[in-house]
Design a protein around this motif. Structure first.
Motif, PDB file in Angstrom:
ATOM      1  N   PHE A 103      11.441  15.652  20.079  1.00  0.00           N
ATOM      2  CA  PHE A 103      12.582  15.756  19.173  1.00  0.00           C
ATOM      3  C   PHE A 103      12.553  17.151  18.566  1.00  0.00           C
ATOM      4  N   THR A 104      13.724  17.784  18.464  1.00  0.00           N
ATOM      5  CA  THR A 104      13.759  19.189  18.058  1.00  0.00           C
ATOM      6  C   THR A 104      14.417  19.389  16.693  1.00  0.00           C
ATOM      7  N   SER A 105      14.263  20.607  16.202  1.00  0.00           N
ATOM      8  CA  SER A 105      14.856  20.984  14.922  1.00  0.00           C
ATOM      9  C   SER A 105      16.382  20.962  14.971  1.00  0.00           C
ATOM     10  N   SER A 106      16.968  20.951  16.163  1.00  0.00           N
ATOM     11  CA  SER A 106      18.424  20.855  16.336  1.00  0.00           C
ATOM     12  C   SER A 106      18.857  19.429  16.662  1.00  0.00           C
ATOM     13  N   PHE A 107      17.961  18.472  16.425  1.00  0.00           N
ATOM     14  CA  PHE A 107      18.223  17.045  16.630  1.00  0.00           C
ATOM     15  C   PHE A 107      18.484  16.684  18.089  1.00  0.00           C
ATOM     16  N   GLN A 108      17.889  17.463  19.005  1.00  0.00           N
ATOM     17  CA  GLN A 108      17.942  17.126  20.419  1.00  0.00           C
ATOM     18  C   GLN A 108      16.794  16.177  20.751  1.00  0.00           C
ATOM     19  N   LYS A 109      16.997  15.376  21.768  1.00  0.00           N
ATOM     20  CA  LYS A 109      15.945  14.520  22.319  1.00  0.00           C
ATOM     21  C   LYS A 109      15.745  14.978  23.761  1.00  0.00           C
TER      22      LYS A 109
END
Length: 123
Positions: A103-109
């Motif tokens: 999970f990323t800081s840009s809310f990607q999975k």
């Protein structure tokens, strides 16, 4: 040095880290080995984007959707764009598909390896 984070103080055979680089098969392991698998999300992260958390799943080949949590040892380690995880056990003669969901800081999975890649055979 990161492998020491997972030690229990007892003698333990840990194979060298397995770095997933797109290959279909990872090197095989014995059912008694504990191996460190690393995936690198550098090609899927946008500039400035970071991995905030990660979890690993292990599925037996041919049995998607059945997560074998007992094979995931301890917690994931995030090192910049890489995520490391100790994997242990498995049945001799079987193949497994370990993969990481980040999970990323840009809310990607994000997920690596892709389905059908990074297969781990137990001998």
């Amino acid at each position: 040095m990161l492998l020491l984070l997972f030690g229990s103080g007892l003698p333990l055979k840990v194979n060298p880290s397995y770095l997933y680089t797109g290959q279909k098969l990872l090197p095989p392991k014995r059912d008694t080995d504990r191996v460190c698998i690393t995936v690198d999300f550098k090609d899927t992260l946008a500039q400035g984007e970071t991995i905030t958390s990660a979890e690993w799943m292990v599925e037996k080949s041919g049995q998607p959707g059945v997560n074998l949590t007992e094979m995931v040892y301890s917690i994931s380690v995030i090192d910049g764009t890489k995520v490391l995880q100790m994997i242990e056990g498995g049945e001799s003669g079987a193949s497994y598909e370990p993969y990481c969901i980040a999970f990323t800081s840009s809310f990607q999975k994000l997920s690596l390896p892709e389905p059908g890649r990074g297969i781990l055979k137990v001998r």
